[in-house]
Design an enzyme around this catalytic site. Structure first.
Site, short mmCIF file in Angstrom:
data_model
loop_
_atom_site.label_atom_id
_atom_site.label_comp_id
_atom_site.label_asym_id
_atom_site.label_seq_id
_atom_site.Cartn_x
_atom_site.Cartn_y
_atom_site.Cartn_z
N ASP A 67 0.83 -1.26 0.13
CA ASP A 67 -0.11 0.11 0.11
C ASP A 67 0.66 1.40 0.08
OD1 ASP A 67 0.92 -0.56 2.52
OD2 ASP A 67 -1.05 -1.03 3.35
N HIS A 138 -7.46 -5.59 10.06
CA HIS A 138 -7.37 -5.26 8.64
C HIS A 138 -5.88 -5.89 8.13
CE1 HIS A 138 -4.84 -1.38 9.64
NE2 HIS A 138 -4.09 -2.40 9.52
P1 PGA Z 1 1.97 -2.74 12.58
O1 PGA Z 1 1.02 -2.55 11.53
O2 PGA Z 1 2.95 -3.82 12.22
O3 PGA Z 1 2.67 -1.40 12.60
O4 PGA Z 1 1.41 -2.98 13.91
C1 PGA Z 1 0.25 -3.73 11.02
C2 PGA Z 1 -0.78 -3.25 9.96
O5 PGA Z 1 -1.62 -2.26 10.54
O6 PGA Z 1 -1.18 -4.21 9.24
#
Ligand code: PGA
Length: 272
Positions: A67, A138
């Site tokens: 993304d 998500h």
């Molecule tokens: P994080 O994010 O690794 O910073 O916890 C994971 C995500 O939002 O997919």
């Protein structure tokens, strides 16, 4: 789904780094799909170290991010392209022309999304997709209620996700105490869709820390639901979930996963 419960964050990083290296040894021109965010950072640091030591070569590897934030300037350090370059691909020696992310300031965002899908297809598809999971379930930025068949598209972050990334824009010592997002925290992103992610040949989802425990349990053991977008991976034929003890703490079948892991029952090597 294969579930591996590792002792801690470092053990998760070692296991996932082993999987990436095993693939790249077998297929030097492998196509990697890479998550950004906090979770995979130790894995990328380990991979960069191994590349520096000559234990693996990523020279022919191609990379696609999941993304990208819309609207950020090309030199903004928060841009996922810049993050993945700084933390992994530059130190690992992956040439910049092999590192792909959606454009953060496209003239036509919908055309950019279609073009990104085409770039992935032209590369032959993703061999190994590394994923994190949000505390709201998500994956990439497919927020709750995303279509389980969604493709790469422009989407809007939930406030819960904006709170979770606010710490990256205004660093705090404790990841579990998110700061309130201000106007600097992006609202719109381009994200690969769930349907896009499902086309990767192998998926490894990583989660570490107690704040991920409920999302991990819902994804692995709950019903498939657009409210927990990661649960769509229950339809993927080769997904490996690698969690530390804290992120695996709410798994009802944890003892079963450990037994399978220790006895190599179902898949002798989940990464091949
Ligand atoms: P994080 O994010 O690794 O910073 O916890 C994971 C995500 O939002 O997919």
């Amino acid at each position: 789904m294969e579930v591996i419960i590792a002792e801690d964050r470092d053990a998760v990083a070692q296991l996932v780094a082993d999987a990436v290296c095993s693939l790249v040894d077998r297929r030097p021109a492998a196509v990697l799909g890479l998550a950004t965010g906090s979770t995979p950072r130790p894995t990328y640091a380990e991979l960069a170290d191994r590349a520096r030591l000559g234990l693996v070569s990523f020279e022919r590897t191609r990379v696609f991010t999941l993304d990208e934030y819309l609207g950020l300037a090309p030199d903004d350090e928060h841009l996922y392209l810049n993050e993945i370059r700084a933390r992994f691909t530059d130190p690992a020696g992956i040439p910049v022309e092999r590192v792909h992310a959606p454009d953060s300031r496209p003239d036509d965002p919908d055309a950019e999304c279609r073009a990104y899908e085409q770039q992935i297809r032209d590369a032959g598809g993703i061999d190994l997709q590394l994923l994190g999971i949000g505390r709201n379930g998500h994956v990439a930025y497919n927020e709750p209620t995303s279509s389980l068949a969604s493709r790469t598209r422009v989407t809007t972050l939930t406030e819960s996700s904006r709170r979770d990334i606010a710490g990256h824009f205004t660093p705090t010592p404790d990841h579990d105490s998110p700061v309130e997002p201000d106007a600097n925290v992006p609202r719109d992103v381009i994200t690969q869709g769930l349907g896009t992610i499902l086309e990767a040949r192998h998926v490894i989802l990583m989660a570490t820390g107690p704040h991920k425990a409920d999302a991990v349990a819902a994804m692995v053991e709950g019903p498939v639901s657009a409210m927990i977008p990661a649960s769509v991976l229950q339809f993927h034929p080769q997904t490996t979930v690698v969690v530390d003890e804290a992120a695996g703490a709410a798994l009802q079948l944890a003892d079963h996963y450990r037994y399978v892991q220790q006895h190599d029952v179902e898949q002798p090597d989940p990464f091949t």
